[in-house]
Design an enzyme around this catalytic site. Sequence first.
Site, mmCIF file in Angstrom:
data_model
loop_
_atom_site.group_PDB
_atom_site.id
_atom_site.type_symbol
_atom_site.label_atom_id
_atom_site.label_comp_id
_atom_site.label_asym_id
_atom_site.label_seq_id
_atom_site.Cartn_x
_atom_site.Cartn_y
_atom_site.Cartn_z
ATOM 1 C CE LYS A 253 -4.076 2.137 2.356
ATOM 2 N NZ LYS A 253 -3.534 3.480 2.122
ATOM 3 N NE ARG A 258 -7.185 4.439 -6.867
ATOM 4 C CZ ARG A 258 -8.361 3.896 -6.323
ATOM 5 N NH1 ARG A 258 -8.161 3.874 -5.079
ATOM 6 N NH2 ARG A 258 -8.816 2.800 -7.152
ATOM 7 N NE ARG A 273 -10.024 8.137 -2.332
ATOM 8 C CZ ARG A 273 -11.491 8.310 -2.119
ATOM 9 N NH1 ARG A 273 -12.030 8.966 -3.294
ATOM 10 N NH2 ARG A 273 -12.009 8.007 -1.333
ATOM 11 C CD GLU A 302 -1.232 5.968 -3.746
ATOM 12 O OE1 GLU A 302 -2.338 5.686 -4.294
ATOM 13 O OE2 GLU A 302 -1.555 6.643 -2.754
ATOM 14 N NE ARG A 419 -14.477 3.467 2.063
ATOM 15 C CZ ARG A 419 -13.026 3.865 1.925
ATOM 16 N NH1 ARG A 419 -12.044 3.263 2.103
ATOM 17 N NH2 ARG A 419 -13.056 5.189 1.826
ATOM 18 C CE LYS A 425 -8.752 1.622 4.344
ATOM 19 N NZ LYS A 425 -8.867 3.326 4.502
HETATM 20 P P1 AMP Z 1 -7.162 4.842 2.129
HETATM 21 O O1 AMP Z 1 -6.994 5.982 1.386
HETATM 22 O O2 AMP Z 1 -6.633 4.292 3.569
HETATM 23 O O3 AMP Z 1 -8.770 4.271 2.048
HETATM 24 O O4 AMP Z 1 -6.492 3.659 1.140
HETATM 25 C C1 AMP Z 1 -6.859 3.169 0.033
HETATM 26 C C2 AMP Z 1 -5.791 4.065 -1.039
HETATM 27 O O5 AMP Z 1 -4.505 3.386 -0.928
HETATM 28 C C3 AMP Z 1 -6.235 4.011 -2.329
HETATM 29 O O6 AMP Z 1 -7.208 4.977 -2.817
HETATM 30 C C4 AMP Z 1 -4.759 4.205 -3.105
HETATM 31 O O7 AMP Z 1 -4.437 5.701 -3.241
HETATM 32 C C5 AMP Z 1 -3.796 3.702 -2.053
HETATM 33 N N1 AMP Z 1 -3.095 2.525 -2.525
HETATM 34 C C6 AMP Z 1 -1.798 2.507 -2.346
HETATM 35 N N2 AMP Z 1 -1.231 1.246 -2.840
HETATM 36 C C7 AMP Z 1 -2.551 0.512 -3.479
HETATM 37 C C8 AMP Z 1 -2.484 -0.582 -4.278
HETATM 38 N N3 AMP Z 1 -1.758 -1.449 -4.491
HETATM 39 N N4 AMP Z 1 -3.965 -0.896 -4.658
HETATM 40 C C9 AMP Z 1 -4.875 -0.117 -4.595
HETATM 41 N N5 AMP Z 1 -4.705 1.145 -3.661
HETATM 42 C C10 AMP Z 1 -3.602 1.615 -3.143
#
Ligand code: AMP
Length: 587
Positions: A253, A258, A273, A302, A419, A425
Amino acid sequence: MRYGVLAKAYEELESTSKRLEMTDILVKLIKQTPVEILDKVIFLTQGKLHPSWLGLPVIGIAEKSAIKAVSLATGINIKIIDEKVKEIGDLGSAFEKFSTKKRQKTLISTPITVKRVYLTLDEIAQASGPGSADFKIRKLAGLLADVNKLEGKWILRTVLGKLRFGIADQTIMDALAIAFTGDKSSKPIIERGYNIHPNLGEIAKTLAKEGLSAIENMKIELFTPVRMMLAQRLSSIKEILEKLGGKCACEFKYDGERIQAHKSGKKVELYSRNLENATSQYPDVCELITQLKANETIVEGECVAINPESGELRPFQELMHRRRKYEIDDAIEKYPVCLFLFDILKKGKTDLIDFPYTERRKILENIVRENDHLKLATAIISDNVTEIEAFFNTSIESGCEGIIAKSIKNDSVYQAGARGWLWIKLKESYQSKMVDSIDVVVVGAYWGRGKRARTYGALLCAILDEKEQKYKTICKVGSGFTDENLAGFIEKFEKNKMDIKPPKVISIIKPEPDIWFEPKFVMEVIGDELTLSPTHTAGFNSIRQNSGLAIRFPRFIRWREDKSPADITTESEVIDMYNQQLKQISQ
Ligand code: AMP
């Protein structure tokens, strides 16, 4: 259609904060609107002229200039207008008070139609370069000279970005479903259309002209961003494996921004995003995308700041230097990036979002030639807790935030705008019992004391009640800010100040904040844990009667410029996180 019809609808929208009533008002408005201007009515009601991803100039005029325009249109002295604005707190309402006085009429006054207002605001938005400030004032004054008090009030609020009713896209879709299909049962089809074509003006027009089947048959289009797929969260690898059927893909991650890249030949556009156009920030990334081995494609990844010598990943904050209009070449050199690709949504004429993960990944791998600035997201496929644990640790050591586990089952499609549980995650714990950090929007502030006497000492923050489209408070954040953050507060929030609590905010906190804000700025916070609290309204009555949920000892992590208030953590997610936390503690 007269602009007055719109102004009247806005008055009604302002007088309620109930989502159902707002929907009814919108349904009435949509039914009254001729098809040719339906898109314009939708955009104006959203407070814009075009979808933001087109990257076109936005409506915007400084309050000072708008005051000059009012003075020109009404013949009233600037000083008097200024004082009235200070007294009432808003130029739109001030105009309403003035306009009983005799206004100058233009010699040949054209009726104030929606089309005229829209086109004039578009001209104002597009004006740039020397003399444009004057041009904007004259254009606005010309419009204001012909309006009645209500029309003037709402035109001014529109140009100043202060349409306070803030209609959510979801509410507009409810209204479209009812207006064109009789009830809300068609909403999922409209929503699917919106997820792959997030342009409500166009969706509305297509619905009106061609009916629901045209929306149902919509395909992904190059240079129209697809709403991004999001991840759920869990706090252990064991749970993740169980949820994903015992085996899954795991990817680093990355902690950056994004990016969804659309390519056709040499033409490339990038979207962030929240579907803003990010093309001008990353000309270097555009160049990399042109090298993909596919003439037409949409890929996602990313974008992360890197140290070019060592290839090391740099903190997310470094990307902020790329958010500038000028000297971008300099920024490219000083703040180089690497794009880690993790998905593909279209290749040639084929939409890939309904293909399973493993097939999409294979297609992606086939079109990428890796180099120092363009890589595939590091990934493994595993059914083994120990192996995934080691992968998680490597990811953290490499400067990532954790992992995203992805379903590899046959139904592991790309869920645009959702979502869901196909992506989960798992983040580093930050020494917290919380399963994840929370994205909140700032809705108020308290003046500081001592060292912080000239700025805000704490910010009141809220999450989103997605059903009612309201913001419910969850914490007051005073720690984690740098001196630079603190010093910038007053200026940052200046434009968002409200004289009263915004109707979209549900708060029972005592004492009330010294200043309320229109919800706009999103920040990420972490705390020690989620707790029950009688003073916050997030999840009120959902776990215990007369209690909401609060973040204990909340700390600011960072601003999330890439998220809008519609993208923040929702009430049901917070309730889910609280339940997960309980489970974790009892294990
Ligand atoms: P969050 O913003 O904490 O909800 O985490 C999701 C975000 O992680 C996504 O919107 C991406 O911007 C980021 N991200 C980073 N690496 C990845 C990956 N390998 N696959 C999907 N999303 C990723």
